[in-house]
Design a protein around this motif. Structure first.
Motif, mmCIF file in Angstrom:
data_model
loop_
_atom_site.group_PDB
_atom_site.id
_atom_site.type_symbol
_atom_site.label_atom_id
_atom_site.label_comp_id
_atom_site.label_asym_id
_atom_site.label_seq_id
_atom_site.Cartn_x
_atom_site.Cartn_y
_atom_site.Cartn_z
ATOM 1 N N PHE A 249 -3.303 15.131 2.686
ATOM 2 C CA PHE A 249 -2.220 15.367 1.730
ATOM 3 C C PHE A 249 -0.909 14.758 2.230
ATOM 4 C CE2 PHE A 249 1.013 17.933 -0.524
ATOM 5 C CZ PHE A 249 0.622 17.634 -1.821
ATOM 6 N N ALA A 250 -0.686 14.807 3.541
ATOM 7 C CA ALA A 250 0.517 14.191 4.096
ATOM 8 C C ALA A 250 0.512 12.685 3.845
ATOM 9 C CB ALA A 250 0.606 14.472 5.601
ATOM 10 N N PHE A 251 -0.656 12.055 3.988
ATOM 11 C CA PHE A 251 -0.728 10.617 3.744
ATOM 12 C C PHE A 251 -0.518 10.314 2.266
ATOM 13 C CE2 PHE A 251 -2.492 6.431 3.169
ATOM 14 C CZ PHE A 251 -2.024 5.756 4.285
ATOM 15 N N TYR A 252 -1.030 11.186 1.390
ATOM 16 C CA TYR A 252 -0.793 11.010 -0.046
ATOM 17 C C TYR A 252 0.713 11.025 -0.332
ATOM 18 C CZ TYR A 252 -0.195 12.364 -4.932
ATOM 19 O OH TYR A 252 0.240 12.426 -6.234
ATOM 20 N N CYS A 253 1.421 12.007 0.228
ATOM 21 C CA CYS A 253 2.868 12.104 0.020
ATOM 22 C C CYS A 253 3.581 10.882 0.596
ATOM 23 C CB CYS A 253 3.419 13.371 0.667
ATOM 24 S SG CYS A 253 2.831 14.919 -0.057
ATOM 25 N N TRP A 254 3.178 10.468 1.801
ATOM 26 C CA TRP A 254 3.782 9.319 2.477
ATOM 27 C C TRP A 254 3.635 8.044 1.654
ATOM 28 C CZ3 TRP A 254 1.508 4.814 4.481
ATOM 29 C CH2 TRP A 254 2.242 4.102 5.431
ATOM 30 N N SER A 255 2.415 7.768 1.210
ATOM 31 C CA SER A 255 2.169 6.524 0.473
ATOM 32 C C SER A 255 2.840 6.542 -0.897
ATOM 33 C CB SER A 255 0.662 6.270 0.325
ATOM 34 O OG SER A 255 0.019 7.343 -0.319
ATOM 35 N N ALA A 256 2.862 7.697 -1.560
ATOM 36 C CA ALA A 256 3.498 7.783 -2.875
ATOM 37 C C ALA A 256 5.014 7.666 -2.755
ATOM 38 C CB ALA A 256 3.119 9.100 -3.556
ATOM 39 N N SER A 261 0.312 1.309 -0.909
ATOM 40 C CA SER A 261 -1.055 1.548 -1.366
ATOM 41 C C SER A 261 -1.786 2.488 -0.418
ATOM 42 C CB SER A 261 -1.827 0.232 -1.462
ATOM 43 O OG SER A 261 -3.204 0.480 -1.698
ATOM 44 N N PRO A 262 -2.418 3.555 -0.951
ATOM 45 C CA PRO A 262 -3.187 4.469 -0.085
ATOM 46 C C PRO A 262 -4.397 3.812 0.557
ATOM 47 C CG PRO A 262 -3.482 5.030 -2.414
ATOM 48 C CD PRO A 262 -2.398 3.992 -2.354
ATOM 49 N N SER A 263 -4.745 2.603 0.116
ATOM 50 C CA SER A 263 -5.895 1.911 0.695
ATOM 51 C C SER A 263 -5.660 1.505 2.152
ATOM 52 C CB SER A 263 -6.237 0.667 -0.123
ATOM 53 O OG SER A 263 -5.185 -0.285 -0.070
ATOM 54 N N TRP A 264 -4.402 1.562 2.609
ATOM 55 C CA TRP A 264 -4.091 1.210 3.989
ATOM 56 C C TRP A 264 -4.284 2.387 4.935
ATOM 57 C CZ3 TRP A 264 -4.304 -3.608 4.536
ATOM 58 C CH2 TRP A 264 -3.701 -4.514 3.660
ATOM 59 N N LYS A 265 -4.840 3.481 4.478
ATOM 60 C CA LYS A 265 -4.902 4.697 5.281
ATOM 61 C C LYS A 265 -5.531 4.474 6.660
ATOM 62 C CE LYS A 265 -6.373 9.548 5.196
ATOM 63 N NZ LYS A 265 -6.991 10.632 4.386
ATOM 64 N N SER A 266 -6.715 3.907 6.714
ATOM 65 C CA SER A 266 -7.394 3.741 8.008
ATOM 66 C C SER A 266 -6.598 2.822 8.931
ATOM 67 C CB SER A 266 -8.811 3.184 7.803
ATOM 68 O OG SER A 266 -8.766 1.915 7.184
ATOM 69 N N THR A 267 -5.944 1.816 8.352
ATOM 70 C CA THR A 267 -5.133 0.891 9.143
ATOM 71 C C THR A 267 -3.925 1.604 9.748
ATOM 72 O OG1 THR A 267 -5.780 -0.947 7.706
ATOM 73 C CG2 THR A 267 -3.832 -1.272 9.067
ATOM 74 N N VAL A 268 -3.247 2.404 8.926
ATOM 75 C CA VAL A 268 -2.050 3.113 9.376
ATOM 76 C C VAL A 268 -2.401 4.167 10.422
ATOM 77 C CG1 VAL A 268 -0.187 4.658 8.635
ATOM 78 C CG2 VAL A 268 -0.788 2.669 7.237
ATOM 79 N N LEU A 269 -3.500 4.873 10.223
ATOM 80 C CA LEU A 269 -3.882 5.917 11.173
ATOM 81 C C LEU A 269 -4.223 5.353 12.548
ATOM 82 C CD1 LEU A 269 -6.019 8.389 9.004
ATOM 83 C CD2 LEU A 269 -3.567 8.387 9.453
ATOM 84 N N LYS A 270 -4.586 4.084 12.594
ATOM 85 C CA LYS A 270 -4.862 3.430 13.880
ATOM 86 C C LYS A 270 -3.622 2.742 14.452
ATOM 87 C CE LYS A 270 -8.269 1.024 12.195
ATOM 88 N NZ LYS A 270 -9.405 0.070 12.045
ATOM 89 N N GLY A 271 -2.520 2.772 13.708
ATOM 90 C CA GLY A 271 -1.302 2.116 14.168
ATOM 91 C C GLY A 271 -1.335 0.613 14.017
ATOM 92 N N ALA A 272 -2.311 0.101 13.253
ATOM 93 C CA ALA A 272 -2.482 -1.346 13.118
ATOM 94 C C ALA A 272 -1.573 -1.948 12.048
ATOM 95 C CB ALA A 272 -3.948 -1.664 12.786
ATOM 96 N N HIS A 273 -0.676 -1.150 11.497
ATOM 97 C CA HIS A 273 0.243 -1.648 10.464
ATOM 98 C C HIS A 273 1.544 -2.175 11.048
ATOM 99 C CE1 HIS A 273 1.495 2.381 11.408
ATOM 100 N NE2 HIS A 273 2.540 2.335 10.618
ATOM 101 N N THR A 316 4.179 -2.224 4.655
ATOM 102 C CA THR A 316 4.593 -0.932 5.219
ATOM 103 C C THR A 316 5.802 -1.002 6.141
ATOM 104 O OG1 THR A 316 3.134 -1.109 7.162
ATOM 105 C CG2 THR A 316 2.188 -0.150 5.158
ATOM 106 N N ASN A 317 6.371 -2.192 6.367
ATOM 107 C CA ASN A 317 7.435 -2.280 7.377
ATOM 108 C C ASN A 317 8.711 -1.537 6.994
ATOM 109 O OD1 ASN A 317 8.901 -4.059 5.662
ATOM 110 N ND2 ASN A 317 7.832 -5.819 6.522
#
Length: 408
Positions: A249-256, A261-273, A316-317
């Motif tokens: 839910f935190a990621f939903y709020c963050w991306s909105a 795009s919420p499709s970057w979730k796995s990338t962001v959670l790994k710090g690869a953004h 995301t920058n």
């Protein structure tokens, strides 16, 4: 005949409603983590299921294009009756086009009162003047203060930077008219929880060089959201499934909020953004080495940094903008901020935001009063005056804030 035709529709609707309820309950028991130290596990389970039920129905209505999820949840929340406080004068006003609610003690005073600007939480998705009514009433009554609560514009129609601009506009107008409300210009406090705590921090930082307005006396930050860069700090791993704020839910709020795009979730959670050099630059403030060892227990495992995804970085920058991440503001700004009262909760996904910001302020010589709720979780402050769903931790937070404001 019409009644007979309606019966199958009503039966289907009832079965579907029951199915949604069962799905929410089953999902809760399969995913939610209720730490034993919180106490009152049944209350928290009920509260979480009710909230998830509202969110789920909101998502369904959003898919049907009837209304957005945030609009539905806020609509239902705002149906709750307001408790009366006969010793307070409460007015709904507008500062420009922005709705605000003013709370003033009715009793006469021989001196000017403290002023509290309150910015509510909810991730710009949930929360409203009504849902924070009791909290603002208690703050006004128990500190004998004038409280101004801000109804900044939120999702789905308004994302960053609209809430920041709304809160800044209201704050400036209020600071220019303190005499109208009997507020002592030497005792104006900004206060907020969750994203509202982040907004309060931004207000302080944005006004630090403004010599035309009364100075903010103090900042009260209750489990505040203070950075949008890093989802890899210990509290994210330790509390990812603890109600009322899960990682999903935190990621939903963050991306909105950031229109990402919420499709970057796995990338962001790994710090690869973000590039390695960015992580190195801000490690001195964001790194887990800045946390006390006791906060790195409970199964914390460091998540290795993933290789940079250039496309994700381009989108995301904006998380590097201090208007989204006040935790990474320059030392020259942070060192001149007013004293702070920081409340953190052990079982909060955002716990480390408060701990890292506390260290930054203290390292730069800014006085900090810190209260850590060992049995607290994100959103617990909102259970104040909620009957069966009340948690004692909410009263301890209120008492800590009241004591701090009275001591100014």
């Amino acid at each position: 005949m019409a009644v007979l035709l309606l019966l199958p529709v009503l039966a289907t609707a009832c079965v579907f409603s029951v199915g949604v309820g069962l799905w929410v309950v089953c999902s809760h028991f399969l995913t939610a983590d209720i730490p034993a130290a919180i106490g009152h596990p049944v209350k928290l389970r009920v509260f979480h299921c009710l909230l998830q039920l509202l969110v789920t129905w909101g998502m369904i209505f959003e898919k049907l294009r009837l209304c957005s999820m945030p609009q539905f949840v806020r609509f239902v929340h705002d149906l709750m009756p307001l408790k009366k406080y006969p010793d307070l004068e409460i007015k709904d006003l507008r500062f420009g086009t922005i709705p605000v609610r003013l709370y003033q003690p009715k009793a006469s005073s021989n001196t000017l009162r403290p002023g509290i600007l309150f910015y509510h939480g909810g991730g710009a998705v949930l929360g409203s003047l009504r849902t924070y009514h009791d909290i603002c009433c208690h703050l006004s009554k128990e500190t004998d203060s004038v409280v101004l609560a801000v109804e900044y514009r939120r999702l789905p129609k308004h994302s960053f930077p609209v809430p920041v601009k709304d809160c800044m506009a209201v704050t400036v107008l209020f600071l220019k008219s303190l005499n109208m409300y009997g507020v002592d210009p030497a005792r104006v406090v900004v206060c907020g929880d969750s994203i509202g705590g982040g907004l309060a921090t931004l207000i302080c930082q944005n006004l630090v060089d403004n010599s035309d307005l009364p100075k903010i006396r103090a900042q009260v930050l209750i489990y505040a959201a203070l950075q949008a860069l890093d989802f890899r700090t210990p509290s994210y791993g330790q509390n990812m499934n603890v109600p009322l704020l899960s990682l999903s839910f935190a990621f939903y709020c963050w991306s909105a909020y950031l229109n990402i795009s919420p499709s970057w979730k796995s990338t962001v959670l790994k710090g690869a953004h973000l590039p390695v050099e960015v992580w190195e630059k801000y490690r001195k403030w964001l790194g887990a080495e800045n946390l006390q060892e006791r906060f790195k227990k409970r199964g914390y495992r460091q998540i290795p940094l993933g290789p940079l995804n250039e496309a994700a970085y381009l989108e995301t920058n904006l998380v590097l903008d201090v208007q989204n991440s006040p935790l990474i503001a320059d030392d020259e700004v942070v060192s001149r901020l007013p004293e702070a009262c920081i409340v953190s909760c052990e079982y909060d996904l955002l716990r480390d935001h408060s701990l890292l910001y506390k260290k930054r302020l203290e390292d730069l010589g800014v006085p900090v009063t810190w209260h850590h709720m060992e049995d607290g979780f994100h959103g617990v402050f909102n259970t104040l005056d909620m009957g069966f769903l009340y948690f004692p931790c909410s009263t301890r937070i209120l008492n800590a804030v009241v004591h701090f404001i009275e001591g100014l």
